[in-house]
Design an enzyme around this catalytic site. Structure first.
Site, PDB file in Angstrom:
ATOM      1  N   SER A 135       0.860  -1.179   0.000  1.00 41.24           N
ATOM      2  CA  SER A 135       0.000   0.000   0.000  1.00 41.24           C
ATOM      3  C   SER A 135       0.893   1.226   0.000  1.00 41.24           C
ATOM      4  O   SER A 135       1.679   1.412   0.932  1.00 41.24           O
ATOM      5  CB  SER A 135      -0.891  -0.036   1.250  1.00 41.24           C
ATOM      6  OG  SER A 135      -1.534   1.206   1.436  1.00 41.24           O
ATOM      7  N   LYS A 161      -1.332  -1.098  -4.233  1.00 42.83           N
ATOM      8  CA  LYS A 161      -2.514  -0.296  -3.871  1.00 42.83           C
ATOM      9  C   LYS A 161      -2.060   1.135  -3.666  1.00 42.83           C
ATOM     10  O   LYS A 161      -1.047   1.383  -3.021  1.00 42.83           O
ATOM     11  CB  LYS A 161      -3.113  -0.881  -2.593  1.00 42.83           C
ATOM     12  CG  LYS A 161      -4.068   0.007  -1.837  1.00 42.83           C
ATOM     13  CD  LYS A 161      -4.682  -0.766  -0.675  1.00 42.83           C
ATOM     14  CE  LYS A 161      -4.619   0.016   0.615  1.00 42.83           C
ATOM     15  NZ  LYS A 161      -5.196  -0.738   1.752  1.00 42.83           N
ATOM     16  N   LYS A 163      -3.109   5.077  -2.489  1.00 43.56           N
ATOM     17  CA  LYS A 163      -4.063   5.933  -1.789  1.00 43.56           C
ATOM     18  C   LYS A 163      -4.551   7.008  -2.752  1.00 43.56           C
ATOM     19  O   LYS A 163      -3.745   7.571  -3.516  1.00 43.56           O
ATOM     20  CB  LYS A 163      -3.393   6.593  -0.579  1.00 43.56           C
ATOM     21  CG  LYS A 163      -3.005   5.615   0.510  1.00 43.56           C
ATOM     22  CD  LYS A 163      -4.219   5.053   1.234  1.00 43.56           C
ATOM     23  CE  LYS A 163      -3.778   4.129   2.366  1.00 43.56           C
ATOM     24  NZ  LYS A 163      -4.924   3.521   3.064  1.00 43.56           N
ATOM     25  N   ASP A 188      -7.300   3.011  -2.732  1.00 40.35           N
ATOM     26  CA  ASP A 188      -7.945   3.071  -1.420  1.00 40.35           C
ATOM     27  C   ASP A 188      -8.225   4.532  -1.099  1.00 40.35           C
ATOM     28  O   ASP A 188      -7.299   5.344  -1.009  1.00 40.35           O
ATOM     29  CB  ASP A 188      -7.016   2.463  -0.356  1.00 40.35           C
ATOM     30  CG  ASP A 188      -7.652   2.379   1.031  1.00 40.35           C
ATOM     31  OD1 ASP A 188      -8.803   2.853   1.187  1.00 40.35           O
ATOM     32  OD2 ASP A 188      -6.999   1.847   1.953  1.00 40.35           O
ATOM     33  N   GLU A 213     -11.160   0.574  -2.813  1.00 41.38           N
ATOM     34  CA  GLU A 213     -11.349   0.278  -1.387  1.00 41.38           C
ATOM     35  C   GLU A 213     -11.959   1.477  -0.673  1.00 41.38           C
ATOM     36  O   GLU A 213     -11.475   2.604  -0.818  1.00 41.38           O
ATOM     37  CB  GLU A 213      -9.976  -0.074  -0.786  1.00 41.38           C
ATOM     38  CG  GLU A 213      -9.990  -0.448   0.681  1.00 41.38           C
ATOM     39  CD  GLU A 213      -8.607  -0.939   1.145  1.00 41.38           C
ATOM     40  OE1 GLU A 213      -7.801  -1.393   0.293  1.00 41.38           O
ATOM     41  OE2 GLU A 213      -8.326  -0.852   2.343  1.00 41.38           O
ATOM     42  N   ASP A 238     -13.333  -1.714   3.995  1.00 38.44           N
ATOM     43  CA  ASP A 238     -12.301  -1.801   5.034  1.00 38.44           C
ATOM     44  C   ASP A 238     -12.905  -1.229   6.327  1.00 38.44           C
ATOM     45  O   ASP A 238     -13.483  -1.971   7.139  1.00 38.44           O
ATOM     46  CB  ASP A 238     -11.057  -1.026   4.551  1.00 38.44           C
ATOM     47  CG  ASP A 238      -9.941  -0.925   5.582  1.00 38.44           C
ATOM     48  OD1 ASP A 238     -10.108  -1.409   6.708  1.00 38.44           O
ATOM     49  OD2 ASP A 238      -8.873  -0.345   5.274  1.00 38.44           O
ATOM     50  N   LYS A 262      -8.871  -7.172   8.665  1.00 40.61           N
ATOM     51  CA  LYS A 262      -7.734  -6.893   9.550  1.00 40.61           C
ATOM     52  C   LYS A 262      -8.151  -7.400  10.919  1.00 40.61           C
ATOM     53  O   LYS A 262      -9.073  -6.835  11.520  1.00 40.61           O
ATOM     54  CB  LYS A 262      -7.480  -5.384   9.637  1.00 40.61           C
ATOM     55  CG  LYS A 262      -7.130  -4.716   8.317  1.00 40.61           C
ATOM     56  CD  LYS A 262      -7.073  -3.199   8.456  1.00 40.61           C
ATOM     57  CE  LYS A 262      -6.672  -2.546   7.139  1.00 40.61           C
ATOM     58  NZ  LYS A 262      -6.779  -1.069   7.174  1.00 40.61           N
ATOM     59  N   GLY A 290      -3.503  -4.282   6.335  1.00 43.04           N
ATOM     60  CA  GLY A 290      -2.436  -3.980   7.289  1.00 43.04           C
ATOM     61  C   GLY A 290      -2.681  -2.640   7.932  1.00 43.04           C
ATOM     62  O   GLY A 290      -3.475  -1.834   7.431  1.00 43.04           O
TER      63      GLY A 290
END
Ligand code: OSB
Ligand code: MG
Length: 371
Positions: A135, A161, A163, A188, A213, A238, A262, A290
């Site tokens: 990420s 991934k 942001k 995400d 996400e 998430d 998670k 994570g």
């Protein structure tokens, strides 16, 4: 029987800062729980709460308060319960799943060690190496981001991934997709959008991403359902999934087609496994997220990620993606884009006690000598 338990806060600088729509992290304030059994065996858990309440309402300080004041004092002298009952002593606390997970996960580790089996085995996993994703945080400009993507692809990460946030989304992702047309990419948003941004989200929909996400707010399950019905790209939830109950509701509403699990976010391995089972029965693939964990939380995540429903690469990157030096031996390293749970009982890594002691800024113990 549980002889005693210790809660410590360590402070650990990150190798590089991590920026998301919710803010920047440069240093982690991490709570560790060490549960000691009758014959001295020890279980370890790590709290995933952030330094501020921008991801969920929990923080390092609220978890410290919940654990030190309400959860830990009652543990010494208790029988060690079967895994499915581990949550019993903390169930009366409303909310605060991250605080509860710290103890729950430490108890799983302790129980696995007392049985002499690896944690993955006790959880029902395969113990096989799992595919590893990464990420990457927001970068100030596209060039910097493209360099980062290239770096992590060349290291062998099997999914990248990125942001996103309003203003750093469509154009940025077009640049990444143009440059790396075959790379497995996802985004995400950490809840940065609303249904009013549908046109913008539809532009992302044309890029063929693996998933988007948490595009909408953490409490907006119905809006996610509406958005998912209008997008081809799978939505992955998430923040919205804080418990098996949330997962049940999200599946019923068809609010997503993928779930990020998670264990530290949902109250521990027990609830994480329930969510895994619900998703598996519904044909929804899951992957292990994570929270910038040290090697202790990472070992827990990887053990869980060997369960069969974890069909997609997780955010379970190598130790050196986060830290100059991790707090466990051995550190986590990838091989051929995969990482396995270490051999050995419980989480299979050895916490570096001296280093942990040196990084500790406060601690409190119950039932142990000197406490
Ligand atoms: O949204 O998945 C998230 C880190 C902190 C809080 C929330 C998230 C993240 C990450 C990083 O994306 C995942 C990792 O590498 O640990
Ligand atoms: Mg996320």
């Amino acid at each position: 029987m549980i002889r005693g338990v210790e809660l410590s806060e360590i402070q650990l600088p990150m190798r590089e800062e991590f920026r998301s729509g919710a803010g920047v992290r440069k240093e982690r304030r991490v709570l560790l729980v060490r549960v000691v059994g009758e014959d001295g065996e020890e279980g370890w858990g790590e709290c995933v709460a952030g330094e501020d309440p921008s991801y969920t309402y929990e923080t390092t300080d609220t978890a410290w308060e919940m654990l030190s004041r309400f959860v830990l004092p009652g543990l010494p002298g208790r029988e060690i319960l079967a895994p499915d009952e581990i949550l019993g002593p903390v169930r009366w606390v409303r909310g605060h799943p991250m605080a509860k997970a710290t103890v729950e996960m430490a108890m799983w580790d302790l129980q696995a060690k007392e049985l002499g089996v690896p944690l993955w085995e006790l959880l029902g996993g395969s113990g096989k190496a799992v595919p590893v994703g990464v990420s990457l945080g927001l970068e100030p400009d596209d060039d910097a981001l493209l360099r980062r993507v290239e770096e992590y692809l060349s290291r062998g990460y099997t999914r990248i991934k990125l942001k996103i946030a309003p203003g750093r989304d469509v154009a940025m992702m077009r640049a990444v997709c143009d440059r790396f047309p075959d790379a497995p990419l996802s985004v995400d948003a950490n809840g940065g959008y609303s249904l009013e941004d549908e046109a913008r989200l539809r532009e992302l929909d044309d890029l063929g991403l693996l998933m988007v996400e948490q595009p909408l707010g953490h409490e907006d399950l119905r809006d996610h359902a509406q958005l998912q019905s209008r997008l081809r790209t799978p939505i992955c939830l998430d923040e919205s999934i804080r418990s098996p109950g949330d997962a049940r509701l999200a599946l019923e509403l068809e609010a997503c087609r993928v779930v990020n699990i998670k264990p530290g976010r949902v109250g521990g391995h027990g609830p994480a496994r329930e969510i895994h089972d619900l998703c598996r029965a519904a044909g929804i693939p899951v992957w292990c997220g994570g929270m910038l964990e040290t090697g202790i939380g990472r070992a827990h995540n990887i053990a869980l990620a060997t369960l069969p429903g974890f069909a997609l690469p997780g955010d379970v990157s190598e130790s050196r993606r986060y830290w100059d030096r991790d707090i466990v031996h051995p550190e986590f390293e990838m091989e051929g884009g995969r990482m396995g749970p270490p051999a050995g009982a419980g989480i299979g890594v050895e916490p570096d006690r001296l280093r942990i002691a040196n990084l500790t800024v406060r601690s409190v113990a119950f039932g142990l000598p000197g406490s």
